[in-house]
Design a protein around this motif. Structure first.
Motif, PDB file in Angstrom:
ATOM      1  N   LEU A 180       0.822  -1.215   0.000  1.00 29.31           N
ATOM      2  CA  LEU A 180       0.000   0.000   0.000  1.00 29.31           C
ATOM      3  C   LEU A 180       0.853   1.261   0.000  1.00 29.31           C
ATOM      4  O   LEU A 180       0.502   2.253  -0.655  1.00 29.31           O
ATOM      5  N   SER A 181       1.980   1.228   0.688  1.00 29.74           N
ATOM      6  CA  SER A 181       2.847   2.412   0.702  1.00 29.74           C
ATOM      7  C   SER A 181       3.448   2.666  -0.681  1.00 29.74           C
ATOM      8  O   SER A 181       3.638   3.819  -1.072  1.00 29.74           O
ATOM      9  N   ILE A 182       3.728   1.614  -1.421  1.00 32.77           N
ATOM     10  CA  ILE A 182       4.242   1.790  -2.787  1.00 32.77           C
ATOM     11  C   ILE A 182       3.179   2.425  -3.673  1.00 32.77           C
ATOM     12  O   ILE A 182       3.464   3.331  -4.460  1.00 32.77           O
ATOM     13  N   VAL A 183       1.930   1.974  -3.545  1.00 29.95           N
ATOM     14  CA  VAL A 183       0.833   2.555  -4.333  1.00 29.95           C
ATOM     15  C   VAL A 183       0.701   4.044  -4.024  1.00 29.95           C
ATOM     16  O   VAL A 183       0.606   4.882  -4.940  1.00 29.95           O
ATOM     17  N   LEU A 184       0.710   4.410  -2.749  1.00 36.57           N
ATOM     18  CA  LEU A 184       0.585   5.822  -2.381  1.00 36.57           C
ATOM     19  C   LEU A 184       1.786   6.637  -2.836  1.00 36.57           C
ATOM     20  O   LEU A 184       1.630   7.780  -3.288  1.00 36.57           O
ATOM     21  N   ALA A 185       2.976   6.082  -2.737  1.00 35.92           N
ATOM     22  CA  ALA A 185       4.177   6.812  -3.159  1.00 35.92           C
ATOM     23  C   ALA A 185       4.196   7.035  -4.667  1.00 35.92           C
ATOM     24  O   ALA A 185       4.575   8.116  -5.136  1.00 35.92           O
ATOM     25  N   VAL A 186       3.783   6.044  -5.439  1.00 37.21           N
ATOM     26  CA  VAL A 186       3.713   6.219  -6.892  1.00 37.21           C
ATOM     27  C   VAL A 186       2.688   7.299  -7.228  1.00 37.21           C
ATOM     28  O   VAL A 186       2.938   8.166  -8.077  1.00 37.21           O
ATOM     29  N   GLY A 187       1.547   7.275  -6.555  1.00 31.36           N
ATOM     30  CA  GLY A 187       0.525   8.290  -6.814  1.00 31.36           C
ATOM     31  C   GLY A 187       1.008   9.689  -6.491  1.00 31.36           C
ATOM     32  O   GLY A 187       0.779  10.629  -7.258  1.00 31.36           O
ATOM     33  N   LEU A 188       1.702   9.847  -5.384  1.00 37.40           N
ATOM     34  CA  LEU A 188       2.178  11.167  -5.008  1.00 37.40           C
ATOM     35  C   LEU A 188       3.336  11.625  -5.895  1.00 37.40           C
ATOM     36  O   LEU A 188       3.518  12.814  -6.133  1.00 37.40           O
ATOM     37  N   SER A 189       4.090  10.689  -6.434  1.00 38.85           N
ATOM     38  CA  SER A 189       5.261  11.012  -7.248  1.00 38.85           C
ATOM     39  C   SER A 189       4.986  10.980  -8.743  1.00 38.85           C
ATOM     40  O   SER A 189       5.899  11.238  -9.530  1.00 38.85           O
ATOM     41  N   TRP A 190       3.774  10.655  -9.150  1.00 41.06           N
ATOM     42  CA  TRP A 190       3.517  10.397 -10.560  1.00 41.06           C
ATOM     43  C   TRP A 190       3.832  11.583 -11.460  1.00 41.06           C
ATOM     44  O   TRP A 190       4.366  11.415 -12.554  1.00 41.06           O
ATOM     45  N   SER A 191       3.518  12.788 -11.045  1.00 38.82           N
ATOM     46  CA  SER A 191       3.808  13.948 -11.894  1.00 38.82           C
ATOM     47  C   SER A 191       5.301  14.075 -12.162  1.00 38.82           C
ATOM     48  O   SER A 191       5.724  14.392 -13.273  1.00 38.82           O
ATOM     49  N   ILE A 192       6.106  13.812 -11.148  1.00 40.15           N
ATOM     50  CA  ILE A 192       7.565  13.883 -11.309  1.00 40.15           C
ATOM     51  C   ILE A 192       8.050  12.756 -12.218  1.00 40.15           C
ATOM     52  O   ILE A 192       8.870  12.974 -13.111  1.00 40.15           O
ATOM     53  N   ILE A 193       7.537  11.553 -11.997  1.00 39.40           N
ATOM     54  CA  ILE A 193       7.925  10.399 -12.823  1.00 39.40           C
ATOM     55  C   ILE A 193       7.532  10.646 -14.273  1.00 39.40           C
ATOM     56  O   ILE A 193       8.319  10.436 -15.197  1.00 39.40           O
ATOM     57  N   ARG A 194       6.312  11.121 -14.501  1.00 36.05           N
ATOM     58  CA  ARG A 194       5.825  11.368 -15.866  1.00 36.05           C
ATOM     59  C   ARG A 194       6.646  12.445 -16.560  1.00 36.05           C
ATOM     60  O   ARG A 194       6.984  12.328 -17.734  1.00 36.05           O
ATOM     61  N   ARG A 195       6.980  13.509 -15.821  1.00 35.55           N
ATOM     62  CA  ARG A 195       7.775  14.581 -16.412  1.00 35.55           C
ATOM     63  C   ARG A 195       9.156  14.067 -16.825  1.00 35.55           C
ATOM     64  O   ARG A 195       9.657  14.394 -17.889  1.00 35.55           O
ATOM     65  N   LYS A 196       9.755  13.209 -16.014  1.00 37.36           N
ATOM     66  CA  LYS A 196      11.075  12.674 -16.347  1.00 37.36           C
ATOM     67  C   LYS A 196      11.008  11.707 -17.525  1.00 37.36           C
ATOM     68  O   LYS A 196      11.925  11.653 -18.336  1.00 37.36           O
ATOM     69  N   LEU A 197       9.923  10.940 -17.613  1.00 36.66           N
ATOM     70  CA  LEU A 197       9.795   9.978 -18.710  1.00 36.66           C
ATOM     71  C   LEU A 197       9.407  10.633 -20.029  1.00 36.66           C
ATOM     72  O   LEU A 197       9.911  10.275 -21.082  1.00 36.66           O
ATOM     73  N   SER A 198       8.487  11.607 -19.976  1.00 33.25           N
ATOM     74  CA  SER A 198       7.943  12.154 -21.213  1.00 33.25           C
ATOM     75  C   SER A 198       8.403  13.577 -21.524  1.00 33.25           C
ATOM     76  O   SER A 198       8.256  14.026 -22.655  1.00 33.25           O
ATOM     77  N   GLY A 199       8.890  14.277 -20.542  1.00 32.34           N
ATOM     78  CA  GLY A 199       9.267  15.667 -20.761  1.00 32.34           C
ATOM     79  C   GLY A 199       8.090  16.620 -20.665  1.00 32.34           C
ATOM     80  O   GLY A 199       8.251  17.824 -20.798  1.00 32.34           O
ATOM     81  N   GLN A 200       6.881  16.113 -20.413  1.00 31.32           N
ATOM     82  CA  GLN A 200       5.694  16.950 -20.286  1.00 31.32           C
ATOM     83  C   GLN A 200       5.489  17.344 -18.832  1.00 31.32           C
ATOM     84  O   GLN A 200       5.693  16.552 -17.929  1.00 31.32           O
ATOM     85  N   VAL A 201       5.036  18.562 -18.634  1.00 36.91           N
ATOM     86  CA  VAL A 201       4.810  19.077 -17.288  1.00 36.91           C
ATOM     87  C   VAL A 201       3.319  19.049 -17.000  1.00 36.91           C
ATOM     88  O   VAL A 201       2.506  19.466 -17.818  1.00 36.91           O
TER      89      VAL A 201
END
Length: 131
Positions: free
Chosen positions: A103-124
């Motif tokens: 459950l902590s991994i699910v919450l951490a991915v959700g809270l970090s998703w914007s940062i992860i997506r920006r690093k993967l795609s370059g979109q903000v």
């Protein structure tokens, strides 16, 4: 490093709420409800605030379906580890800690998703101005 800190806080939040040891909010609150009601309520509100922050951010960033996908991915990883004999779910304490970790991994991915997506795609990602 920022993902690690988000995950660590989510893990601490979940473990502080409930874990298989004696040191968790649920057991402490049940044992001290009569004697320390104001402190029990205060600690409960602090935990609820933490959950609201994490769950709201997770729902806004990846949504319910995204949460389900991340949980399914973590579940599949746990299934593989169990199938290879690396995890034993017969022990309830181990199962509780693994559930807390998942459950902590699910919450951490959700809270970090914007940062992860920006690093993967370059979109903000930006917040909606009109709510």
């Amino acid at each position: 490093m920022s993902f690690f800190l988000r995950w660590l806080f989510a893990f601490v939040l979940l473990a502080a709420t409930y874990n298989p040891t004696e040191w968790n909010y649920v057991r402490w609150a049940m044992a001290n409800w009569d004697a320390q009601l104001p402190l029990v309520v205060l600690a409960g509100l602090v935990l609820v605030i933490g959950y609201v922050i994490y769950i709201r951010a997770t729902l806004r960033s990846i949504g319910g379906f995204g949460m389900l996908l991340v949980a399914a991915l973590v579940g599949a990883i746990l299934w593989v580890l169990w199938d290879f004999g690396l995890l034993d779910f017969e022990n309830p304490k181990v199962t509780t800690w693994v559930g807390t970790l998942a459950l902590s991994i699910v919450l951490a991915v959700g809270l970090s998703w914007s940062i992860i997506r920006r690093k993967l795609s370059g979109q903000v990602d930006t917040d909606d101005v009109e709510e």
